[in-house]
Motif scaffolding. Sequence first.
Motif, PDB file in Angstrom:
ATOM      1  N   ARG A 113      27.718 -19.849  -9.852  1.00  0.00           N
ATOM      2  CA  ARG A 113      28.581 -18.800  -9.179  1.00  0.00           C
ATOM      3  C   ARG A 113      28.086 -17.812  -8.091  1.00  0.00           C
ATOM      4  N   GLY A 114      26.941 -17.531  -8.159  1.00  0.00           N
ATOM      5  CA  GLY A 114      26.267 -16.530  -7.072  1.00  0.00           C
ATOM      6  C   GLY A 114      25.510 -17.405  -5.880  1.00  0.00           C
ATOM      7  N   GLN A 115      25.728 -18.769  -5.450  1.00  0.00           N
ATOM      8  CA  GLN A 115      25.004 -19.583  -4.982  1.00  0.00           C
ATOM      9  C   GLN A 115      25.490 -19.028  -3.368  1.00  0.00           C
ATOM     10  N   GLY A 116      26.668 -18.976  -3.004  1.00  0.00           N
ATOM     11  CA  GLY A 116      27.170 -18.479  -1.867  1.00  0.00           C
ATOM     12  C   GLY A 116      26.627 -17.182  -1.355  1.00  0.00           C
ATOM     13  N   THR A 117      26.592 -16.165  -2.304  1.00  0.00           N
ATOM     14  CA  THR A 117      26.307 -14.992  -2.001  1.00  0.00           C
ATOM     15  C   THR A 117      24.623 -14.937  -1.541  1.00  0.00           C
ATOM     16  N   VAL A 118      23.949 -15.745  -2.499  1.00  0.00           N
ATOM     17  CA  VAL A 118      22.319 -15.820  -2.122  1.00  0.00           C
ATOM     18  C   VAL A 118      22.185 -16.547  -0.673  1.00  0.00           C
ATOM     19  N   GLU A 119      23.040 -17.520  -0.470  1.00  0.00           N
ATOM     20  CA  GLU A 119      22.800 -18.455   0.807  1.00  0.00           C
ATOM     21  C   GLU A 119      23.198 -17.520   2.043  1.00  0.00           C
ATOM     22  N   TYR A 120      24.485 -16.471   1.870  1.00  0.00           N
ATOM     23  CA  TYR A 120      24.753 -15.838   2.865  1.00  0.00           C
ATOM     24  C   TYR A 120      23.479 -14.492   3.161  1.00  0.00           C
ATOM     25  N   ALA A 121      22.878 -14.142   2.150  1.00  0.00           N
ATOM     26  CA  ALA A 121      21.814 -13.235   2.076  1.00  0.00           C
ATOM     27  C   ALA A 121      20.634 -13.699   2.981  1.00  0.00           C
ATOM     28  N   THR A 138      21.710 -14.087   6.489  1.00  0.00           N
ATOM     29  CA  THR A 138      21.697 -12.814   7.219  1.00  0.00           C
ATOM     30  C   THR A 138      20.268 -12.129   7.481  1.00  0.00           C
TER      31      THR A 138
END
Length: 74
Positions: A16-24, A27
């Motif tokens: 579920r949080g994979q996209g957020t981690v990749e974005y971080a 960035t």
Amino acid sequence: MGRHRLGNKQPLGNERGQGTVEYAIVTAAFLCVIVAGAALWRALSQGLFVDHGLASASHHLAGAATWIADVLVF
């Protein structure tokens, strides 16, 4: 077995949080590139590399005759 079919696009367990981690991560890497570019730009605009080049040039050898330094260094 129903969760592994191609038609079911819901994320599995810990994804579920994979996209957020990749974005971080992307960035943070982009910000590192920007900061490094700014540091390089500042060093170039202040002439830091030119100063280092002049300091290592043959005319800046202390205590030696200039013609001897020119001959031996080159």
